[in-house]
Structure formats: C-alpha cells, structure tokens
Write an enzyme that holds these catalytic residues in place. Sequence first.
Site, PDB file in Angstrom:
ATOM      1  N   ASN A  10      -6.006   9.429 -18.682  1.00  0.00           N
ATOM      2  CA  ASN A  10      -4.635   9.015 -18.407  1.00  0.00           C
ATOM      3  C   ASN A  10      -4.242   8.044 -19.523  1.00  0.00           C
ATOM      4  OD1 ASN A  10      -2.265   7.973 -17.437  1.00  0.00           O
ATOM      5  ND2 ASN A  10      -3.044   7.480 -15.400  1.00  0.00           N
ATOM      6  N   LYS A  17      -6.940   5.168 -19.272  1.00  0.00           N
ATOM      7  CA  LYS A  17      -7.803   5.120 -18.090  1.00  0.00           C
ATOM      8  C   LYS A  17      -8.590   6.413 -18.055  1.00  0.00           C
ATOM      9  CE  LYS A  17      -4.523   2.612 -15.296  1.00  0.00           C
ATOM     10  NZ  LYS A  17      -3.342   3.001 -14.580  1.00  0.00           N
ATOM     11  N   ARG A  94      -3.538  13.645 -17.783  1.00  0.00           N
ATOM     12  CA  ARG A  94      -2.298  13.410 -17.054  1.00  0.00           C
ATOM     13  C   ARG A  94      -1.160  13.439 -18.068  1.00  0.00           C
ATOM     14  NH1 ARG A  94       0.364   7.862 -15.092  1.00  0.00           N
ATOM     15  NH2 ARG A  94       2.041   8.780 -13.899  1.00  0.00           N
ATOM     16  N   HIS A 183       5.081  11.169 -10.064  1.00  0.00           N
ATOM     17  CA  HIS A 183       3.980  10.954  -9.102  1.00  0.00           C
ATOM     18  C   HIS A 183       3.605  12.263  -8.391  1.00  0.00           C
ATOM     19  CE1 HIS A 183       5.317   6.482  -8.402  1.00  0.00           C
ATOM     20  NE2 HIS A 183       4.386   6.536  -9.344  1.00  0.00           N
ATOM     21  N   ARG A 244      10.949  -2.222 -11.151  1.00  0.00           N
ATOM     22  CA  ARG A 244      12.125  -1.351 -11.340  1.00  0.00           C
ATOM     23  C   ARG A 244      13.082  -1.472 -10.158  1.00  0.00           C
ATOM     24  NH1 ARG A 244       8.493   3.748 -12.104  1.00  0.00           N
ATOM     25  NH2 ARG A 244       7.048   2.789 -13.565  1.00  0.00           N
ATOM     26  N   MET A 286       2.547  -7.287  -3.680  1.00  0.00           N
ATOM     27  CA  MET A 286       2.922  -7.380  -2.269  1.00  0.00           C
ATOM     28  C   MET A 286       2.070  -8.395  -1.503  1.00  0.00           C
ATOM     29  SD  MET A 286       5.156  -6.485  -0.137  1.00  0.00           S
ATOM     30  CE  MET A 286       6.112  -5.108  -0.770  1.00  0.00           C
ATOM     31  N   ARG A 287       0.825  -8.595  -1.944  1.00  0.00           N
ATOM     32  CA  ARG A 287      -0.018  -9.604  -1.272  1.00  0.00           C
ATOM     33  C   ARG A 287       0.606 -10.986  -1.403  1.00  0.00           C
ATOM     34  NH1 ARG A 287      -5.066  -7.055  -4.311  1.00  0.00           N
ATOM     35  NH2 ARG A 287      -3.330  -6.714  -5.703  1.00  0.00           N
ATOM     36  N   VAL A 334       0.347  -0.383  -2.189  1.00  0.00           N
ATOM     37  CA  VAL A 334       1.054  -1.026  -1.080  1.00  0.00           C
ATOM     38  C   VAL A 334       0.909  -0.184   0.195  1.00  0.00           C
ATOM     39  CG1 VAL A 334       3.313  -1.780  -0.248  1.00  0.00           C
ATOM     40  CG2 VAL A 334       2.701  -2.112  -2.660  1.00  0.00           C
ATOM     41  N   GLY A 335       1.152   1.095   0.069  1.00  0.00           N
ATOM     42  CA  GLY A 335       1.114   1.983   1.244  1.00  0.00           C
ATOM     43  C   GLY A 335      -0.236   2.004   1.934  1.00  0.00           C
ATOM     44  N   ASN A 337      -2.554  -0.454   1.745  1.00  0.00           N
ATOM     45  CA  ASN A 337      -3.099  -1.770   2.094  1.00  0.00           C
ATOM     46  C   ASN A 337      -2.180  -2.697   2.867  1.00  0.00           C
ATOM     47  OD1 ASN A 337      -5.736  -1.642   0.651  1.00  0.00           O
ATOM     48  ND2 ASN A 337      -4.386  -1.286  -1.093  1.00  0.00           N
ATOM     49  N   GLU A 387      -5.413  10.542  -7.615  1.00  0.00           N
ATOM     50  CA  GLU A 387      -4.801  11.375  -8.651  1.00  0.00           C
ATOM     51  C   GLU A 387      -5.846  11.926  -9.619  1.00  0.00           C
ATOM     52  OE1 GLU A 387      -1.872   8.043  -8.839  1.00  0.00           O
ATOM     53  OE2 GLU A 387      -0.591   9.568  -9.702  1.00  0.00           O
TER      54      GLU A 387
HETATM   55  P1  AMP Z   1      -0.875   0.922  -7.473  1.00  0.00           P
HETATM   56  O1  AMP Z   1       0.258   1.021  -8.470  1.00  0.00           O
HETATM   57  O2  AMP Z   1      -0.949   2.083  -6.546  1.00  0.00           O
HETATM   58  O3  AMP Z   1      -2.187   0.576  -8.097  1.00  0.00           O
HETATM   59  O4  AMP Z   1      -0.496  -0.334  -6.535  1.00  0.00           O
HETATM   60  C1  AMP Z   1      -0.535  -1.646  -7.026  1.00  0.00           C
HETATM   61  C2  AMP Z   1       0.175  -2.563  -6.036  1.00  0.00           C
HETATM   62  O5  AMP Z   1      -0.440  -2.455  -4.745  1.00  0.00           O
HETATM   63  C3  AMP Z   1       0.046  -4.052  -6.369  1.00  0.00           C
HETATM   64  O6  AMP Z   1       1.046  -4.454  -7.267  1.00  0.00           O
HETATM   65  C4  AMP Z   1       0.232  -4.711  -5.022  1.00  0.00           C
HETATM   66  O7  AMP Z   1       1.605  -4.948  -4.790  1.00  0.00           O
HETATM   67  C5  AMP Z   1      -0.215  -3.667  -4.018  1.00  0.00           C
HETATM   68  N1  AMP Z   1      -1.474  -4.017  -3.323  1.00  0.00           N
HETATM   69  C6  AMP Z   1      -2.734  -3.810  -3.731  1.00  0.00           C
HETATM   70  N2  AMP Z   1      -3.604  -4.272  -2.808  1.00  0.00           N
HETATM   71  C7  AMP Z   1      -2.869  -4.784  -1.798  1.00  0.00           C
HETATM   72  C8  AMP Z   1      -3.182  -5.418  -0.547  1.00  0.00           C
HETATM   73  N3  AMP Z   1      -4.428  -5.618  -0.147  1.00  0.00           N
HETATM   74  N4  AMP Z   1      -2.132  -5.785   0.244  1.00  0.00           N
HETATM   75  C9  AMP Z   1      -0.864  -5.604  -0.151  1.00  0.00           C
HETATM   76  N5  AMP Z   1      -0.519  -5.008  -1.306  1.00  0.00           N
HETATM   77  C10 AMP Z   1      -1.492  -4.613  -2.120  1.00  0.00           C
END
Ligand code: AMP
Length: 403
Positions: A10, A17, A94, A183, A244, A286-287, A334-335, A337, A387
């Site tokens: 990727n 990656k 990718r 995606h 974004r 989001m954490r 986010v979805g 976790n 992915e």
């Molecule tokens: P991704 O682009 O799929 O790698 O998602 C990255 C984003 O996931 C991060 O910027 C966080 O906002 C969110 N994230 C990762 N771990 C957690 C967690 N334990 N709780 C809430 N949000 C999380």
Amino acid sequence: MSATRVLVLNSGSSSVKYQLLDMSDSSRLAVGLVERIGEETSRLKHTPLTGGGGEREREEPIADHEAALKAVAAELAADGLGLDSPELAAIGHRVVHGGLKFTAPTVITDDVLAEIERLVPVAPLHNPANITGIRTAQALRPDLPQVAVFDTAFHTTMPEAAARYAIDVATADEHRVRRYGFHGTSHAYVSRETAKLLGKAPADVNVIVLHLGNGASASAVRGGRCVETSMGLTPLEGLVMGTRSGDVDPAVVFHLARVGGMSIDEVDTLLNKKSGLVGLCGDNDMREIRRRVDEGDEAASLAFDIYIHRLKKYIGAYYAVLGRVDAIAFTAGVGENAAPVREAAVAGLEELGLAVDGELNAVRSDEARLISPEYARVAVAVVPTDEELEIAQQTYALVGNPS
Ligand code: AMP
C-alpha cells in the site's frame, strides 16, 4: 514447491505499508511500514510474525520508494522471507482510483499501468504514489505477477442514478466528474463477512456498511452489490472524518475564494486537512475526543454531535435506498473500537428496527460480533475490516498457482 505467498503493498506519497501473507492458510508472515520517505529521517518498522522475533524499528534516511522497497526486501530476507523466494506467488498493490474501467482486480500490464496513469487527474493525491510503488516492485521482481486491487472497483455497480451528480452531462463526461466511491476493498470484505455472521449468502442480505476510520465512508450493499456510497469524485464527500469536512454546500468553496480571499489550493487544504473533527475541536482521535466529552469540553462535545448527526443522516438515507435492511456493520478504527459512537449513531432509531444492547456493545474483541438485542429486526454488527487480507485473496485468486 508451490508458491503460496503474496506481498501486499500500500504505497502512499511518503509511506509504504506492507504485509506478507501465506495464502495456504491466510496467515501473516510479516507486517511493516516505511514512513517519511524522502525526509531527513525516515522510519522503518518491521514485525516478523513467524519464528518469534519482535518488532524491529530503525530510523535512517530513505530517499525514495525504490530505497524503501529495497529496505523492506532486506528486512524480509533477514527473516528468511526474501522477495527472491520461489514461494512468493505475486505482489498485490492497493490502487486508489480505477475509474470506470477497472471493475475487478487486474493483472498489471503496460496498458493497465498507462490507464492507471490516465486517472491521475481525478486522483492526484493517490494514484501517482501507487504507480511509483508498482514500478518499483516491477523493477525488483520483473518476472512476478503484479496485481492492482482498486478502492473504487466495488462501487462500479452503483446505478447511474447514484453515481451521477446533477450537473451538465457534457461537462461532467468531459472531465470524468462522477461519484466513484473509495474504501471499496473494505466495504466488499465487511459486507461479505457480515453476511457470514448472519449465516446467510451475500446475495441474500442488504447491508449498510459504516467504515469509520480516520477517513470514513458509508455504503449501501444490496445482495452483495454496492448500490450507493458516501464518497464521490474524491474521498472528500460524505461523512465527517478525522481531517476532512465531508459534505458541504459547494458554494462554500466560491464563498471562501471570493469573500475570504483564499486560493483554490488553500480551500482544498482546508477541507481535506484542517476540517472534520480536527477542524471542529483540534483533535481527530476519537479516544481523545471522548475523553474530552467526558470532561465536559464543549468543542469536543459539539464535534462529536456533528459527527453523529451526519452518520445518522446517512443511515436513514441508505435505509431508504435499500428499502429493507438486514444489518448495519461498523468497521475500521472508530467503528470497531468506539462503543459510544455505535450507541449514539443508532439511538432513537427503534422505529426502524434498530437498537444496540449496552452490554454487548461494551465488549472489546477482534472478532466479528452482533451488538443488537435479540428482539431487534435489524442486526447491528461490529465487523473488523482486513483490507490487506482481501487484497491478498483477490491477488491470489487471480494469479496464484496452487499446483
Ligand atoms: P483507521 O483509519 O481505521 O486506522 O482508524 C484510525 C482512527 O480510529 C483513529 O484516528 C481513532 O480516531 C480511532 N480509534 C482507534 N482506536 C480507538 C479506540 N480504542 N477508541 C476510539 N477510537 C479509536
């Protein structure tokens, strides 16, 4: 010896990656990342997953993608997983934008590469890096099949009514302006895994997939085929994302240019890099946002509310597009976790047959799982995306030689 390994690459503008998988059992042999390519100090993180060696990390200047891939090859070779191994069957890349032409994974030929290059004007941030990654990998192993797996391919089944913007047709066609969606590898994988979780064939279920990572998109999948998705000509449209804006009135751009005196490039940077959660409250993780919400921070609370409001609008819209919904699947960082996001997105939608069970939602797990109560008409699921596995599977299905 049959070749069963697939290297997944990727390639971003300043990063690569990678994962090496063994498709005889879909296991991962090594994973890693090269970051800050071309900067003063680049970083390579490599983790072999066989033989018990731990993560290795080093910082050194890595000038370009060729140097990056050579460094990756050296790391793999040190683990006995070198790219010159006869066990390597193919390299899967990718590729972000496949336009309308690429509706499925494609073996890379000169013609295919030329077509990916022709799409650079509609994906200026992504396709050039993907092309560089492909060329570099080709130079390293010219004899090996290389496969492009496109982010847009899964969305090419969208009907024209969903894919076209309501703008002058001749102008749109001349400049290839339409909704492509992104995606797609994740939406394809997660919609299939959701059907599996329900014990049904993909053809028999309608799913709304919510891919909520730093980038975020929703899709409506009817019987395994995408019929609508929230990203458009570029990955800027749709949901509120980490940096974004997602949907805005297009006139915001004219206004900022005419009244705000901003250049087009400045507005581009504003909407892509300084908006979304980070623009609203200064954080895109989001954490951190949830921690601030729990402390009563107003900016973080408003950012969270705007994020959820947009998500809910899309759930409602895609419910209407599909007519019947069997499942809603949350995926990506986010979805997978953030339980509060899942709870808030579905709250108040009981009339649509949607509900989340608090206890099930609070469980942390890497497995696909249902979080809706038994009585709910629509299943709500958390389905981890993968992915790289999807790219490896599609690559191997196309060129693997399981003799
Ligand atoms: P991704 O682009 O799929 O790698 O998602 C990255 C984003 O996931 C991060 O910027 C966080 O906002 C969110 N994230 C990762 N771990 C957690 C967690 N334990 N709780 C809430 N949000 C999380």
